[in-house]
Scaffold this motif. Structure first.
Motif, PDB file in Angstrom:
ATOM      1  N   LEU A 115       0.919  -1.283  -0.054  1.00 26.95           N
ATOM      2  CA  LEU A 115      -0.043  -0.068  -0.235  1.00 26.95           C
ATOM      3  C   LEU A 115       0.767   1.291   0.128  1.00 26.95           C
ATOM      4  O   LEU A 115       0.524   2.180  -0.668  1.00 26.95           O
ATOM      5  N   TYR A 116       1.848   1.329   0.939  1.00 27.27           N
ATOM      6  CA  TYR A 116       2.854   2.248   0.943  1.00 27.27           C
ATOM      7  C   TYR A 116       3.767   2.800  -0.399  1.00 27.27           C
ATOM      8  O   TYR A 116       4.409   3.734  -0.377  1.00 27.27           O
ATOM      9  N   HIS A 117       3.656   1.843  -1.309  1.00 26.99           N
ATOM     10  CA  HIS A 117       4.276   1.764  -2.242  1.00 26.99           C
ATOM     11  C   HIS A 117       3.320   2.034  -3.606  1.00 26.99           C
ATOM     12  O   HIS A 117       3.628   1.940  -4.726  1.00 26.99           O
ATOM     13  N   GLY A 118       2.247   2.414  -3.323  1.00 32.83           N
ATOM     14  CA  GLY A 118       1.112   2.915  -4.206  1.00 32.83           C
ATOM     15  C   GLY A 118       0.349   1.651  -4.864  1.00 32.83           C
ATOM     16  O   GLY A 118      -0.096   1.974  -5.871  1.00 32.83           O
ATOM     17  N   HIS A 119       0.361   0.610  -4.384  1.00 36.36           N
ATOM     18  CA  HIS A 119      -0.526  -0.575  -4.950  1.00 36.36           C
ATOM     19  C   HIS A 119      -1.595  -0.700  -4.350  1.00 36.36           C
ATOM     20  O   HIS A 119      -1.823  -0.542  -2.993  1.00 36.36           O
ATOM     21  N   SER A 120      -2.740  -1.197  -4.767  1.00 38.06           N
ATOM     22  CA  SER A 120      -3.705  -1.903  -4.160  1.00 38.06           C
ATOM     23  C   SER A 120      -3.393  -3.362  -3.573  1.00 38.06           C
ATOM     24  O   SER A 120      -2.848  -3.690  -4.440  1.00 38.06           O
ATOM     25  N   VAL A 121      -4.114  -3.848  -2.896  1.00 38.42           N
ATOM     26  CA  VAL A 121      -3.919  -5.174  -2.274  1.00 38.42           C
ATOM     27  C   VAL A 121      -5.275  -6.048  -2.524  1.00 38.42           C
ATOM     28  O   VAL A 121      -6.238  -5.832  -1.763  1.00 38.42           O
ATOM     29  N   ASN A 122      -5.440  -6.899  -3.628  1.00 36.70           N
ATOM     30  CA  ASN A 122      -6.506  -7.761  -4.004  1.00 36.70           C
ATOM     31  C   ASN A 122      -6.287  -9.151  -3.345  1.00 36.70           C
ATOM     32  O   ASN A 122      -5.565  -9.758  -3.885  1.00 36.70           O
ATOM     33  N   ILE A 123      -7.105  -9.322  -2.231  1.00 33.02           N
ATOM     34  CA  ILE A 123      -7.242 -10.653  -1.594  1.00 33.02           C
ATOM     35  C   ILE A 123      -8.387 -11.338  -2.307  1.00 33.02           C
ATOM     36  O   ILE A 123      -9.619 -11.040  -2.032  1.00 33.02           O
ATOM     37  N   GLU A 124      -8.194 -12.433  -2.914  1.00 34.75           N
ATOM     38  CA  GLU A 124      -9.272 -13.369  -4.008  1.00 34.75           C
ATOM     39  C   GLU A 124     -10.171 -13.661  -2.901  1.00 34.75           C
ATOM     40  O   GLU A 124      -9.894 -14.199  -1.867  1.00 34.75           O
ATOM     41  N   ASN A 125     -11.407 -13.307  -3.101  1.00 37.46           N
ATOM     42  CA  ASN A 125     -12.672 -14.082  -2.365  1.00 37.46           C
ATOM     43  C   ASN A 125     -12.867 -13.087  -1.003  1.00 37.46           C
ATOM     44  O   ASN A 125     -13.249 -13.758  -0.108  1.00 37.46           O
ATOM     45  N   PHE A 126     -11.931 -12.199  -0.784  1.00 37.65           N
ATOM     46  CA  PHE A 126     -12.051 -11.262   0.404  1.00 37.65           C
ATOM     47  C   PHE A 126     -12.389  -9.893   0.067  1.00 37.65           C
ATOM     48  O   PHE A 126     -13.448  -9.516   0.414  1.00 37.65           O
ATOM     49  N   GLY A 127     -11.561  -9.112  -0.558  1.00 32.58           N
ATOM     50  CA  GLY A 127     -11.627  -7.724  -0.985  1.00 32.58           C
ATOM     51  C   GLY A 127     -10.362  -7.130  -1.482  1.00 32.58           C
ATOM     52  O   GLY A 127      -9.299  -7.694  -1.470  1.00 32.58           O
ATOM     53  N   VAL A 128     -10.561  -5.804  -1.468  1.00 34.42           N
ATOM     54  CA  VAL A 128      -9.217  -4.954  -1.997  1.00 34.42           C
ATOM     55  C   VAL A 128      -9.257  -3.996  -0.958  1.00 34.42           C
ATOM     56  O   VAL A 128      -9.940  -3.199  -0.464  1.00 34.42           O
ATOM     57  N   PHE A 129      -7.864  -3.760  -0.652  1.00 37.69           N
ATOM     58  CA  PHE A 129      -7.569  -2.611   0.173  1.00 37.69           C
ATOM     59  C   PHE A 129      -6.717  -1.754  -0.762  1.00 37.69           C
ATOM     60  O   PHE A 129      -5.890  -1.985  -1.651  1.00 37.69           O
ATOM     61  N   SER A 130      -6.869  -0.304  -0.363  1.00 38.28           N
ATOM     62  CA  SER A 130      -6.373   0.830  -1.143  1.00 38.28           C
ATOM     63  C   SER A 130      -6.212   1.922  -0.120  1.00 38.28           C
ATOM     64  O   SER A 130      -6.844   1.975   0.898  1.00 38.28           O
ATOM     65  N   LEU A 131      -5.580   2.944  -0.381  1.00 36.22           N
ATOM     66  CA  LEU A 131      -5.416   4.053   0.122  1.00 36.22           C
ATOM     67  C   LEU A 131      -6.135   5.311  -0.616  1.00 36.22           C
ATOM     68  O   LEU A 131      -6.499   5.347  -1.716  1.00 36.22           O
ATOM     69  N   SER A 132      -6.698   6.175   0.396  1.00 37.42           N
ATOM     70  CA  SER A 132      -7.363   7.347  -0.154  1.00 37.42           C
ATOM     71  C   SER A 132      -6.830   8.259   0.730  1.00 37.42           C
ATOM     72  O   SER A 132      -6.396   8.177   1.995  1.00 37.42           O
ATOM     73  N   ALA A 133      -7.103   9.762   0.552  1.00 32.49           N
ATOM     74  CA  ALA A 133      -6.664  10.966   1.145  1.00 32.49           C
ATOM     75  C   ALA A 133      -7.671  12.058   1.261  1.00 32.49           C
ATOM     76  O   ALA A 133      -8.323  12.175   0.328  1.00 32.49           O
TER      77      ALA A 133
END
Length: 173
Positions: A68-86
Motif C-alpha cells: 500500500l505504501y508503495h502505491g499498490h492496491s492489495v486484492n485478496i481473492e474472495n475477500f476484498g481489495v485494500f487501497s489508500l485514499s486521502a
C-alpha cells in the motif's frame, strides 16, 4: 449469535424542522476480535500451530502495508481489495498542489461479493439474525425477575434469538 440494533432518531440536515425518522443502528458488543483470538479460532480449524498462524498473519499485515505504501492496491481473492485514499486541500493553481496539502491518509477496504453480507442468505453460515436492543433488554430483565415462575427447573435462554452462547452481552459495554 444475533446482531443487535438500537433505534436511532435522525433528522434531515436539509430540513431542521422535520420530525425525523427512526433508523436501526447496529451495535458491536464487548471486546473486538484480535490477532490472537482469530489465530486461536483458525488453529482449531486447521492442522497449523498457533505460532505458525500468528506468524503468517503478522507477516501478511507487514507485506500488505509495504504494498500500500508503495502505491499498490492489495486484492485478496474472495475477500476484498485494500487501497489508500486521502483527505486533501484544493488549490487554485496547479503549481500550488503539493504534498503538504494532504491532511490524512486512510486505508479503505471493499469486500468482494463472496464475503459481502447478504440479507437473503439461506445457508446457516451466511444467515444474519437481527434483535432489537430494547426487546433484548426487556427479555433479560423479565428472565431475571421471573426465575421463580420457571416450572421446568431449567434456566431460560437469556438471548432472544435462542442462541446458546456462553455469555450474555453487557448492555453497559
Amino acid at each position: 449469535m444475533s446482531i443487535t440494533f438500537k433505534k436511532i432518531l435522525r433528522k434531515s440536515p436539509f430540513d431542521k424542522d422535520s420530525a425525523g425518522k427512526y433508523y436501526p443502528h447496529l451495535i458491536t458488543w464487548g471486546k473486538p476480535a484480535t490477532l490472537d483470538t482469530i489465530a486461536v479460532q483458525m488453529k482449531d480449524k486447521t492442522s497449523l500451530s498457533l505460532g505458525d498462524i500468528k506468524s503468517v498473519l503478522t507477516t501478511f499485515v507487514e507485506v500488505m502495508l509495504h504494498e500500500l505504501y508503495h502505491g499498490h492496491s492489495v486484492n485478496i481473492e474472495n475477500f476484498g481489495v485494500f487501497s489508500l485514499s486521502a483527505t486533501t486541500i484544493g488549490t487554485e493553481l496547479k503549481k500550488d498542489c503539493l504534498p503538504e496539502n494532504i491532511r490524512t491518509v486512510r486505508i479503505n477496504f471493499r469486500a468482494s461479493s463472496s464475503v459481502r453480507p447478504n440479507l437473503a442468505a439461506t445457508r446457516a453460515e451466511g444467515k444474519m439474525d437481527f434483535v432489537d436492543l430494547e426487546q433484548q433488554l426487556k427479555s433479560l430483565s423479565a428472565d431475571a425477575g421471573g426465575e421463580d415462575d420457571n416450572e421446568g427447573g431449567e434456566t431460560p435462554d437469556p438471548t432472544p434469538g435462542g442462541d446458546d452462547g456462553d455469555e450474555t452481552p453487557d448492555p453497559a459495554a
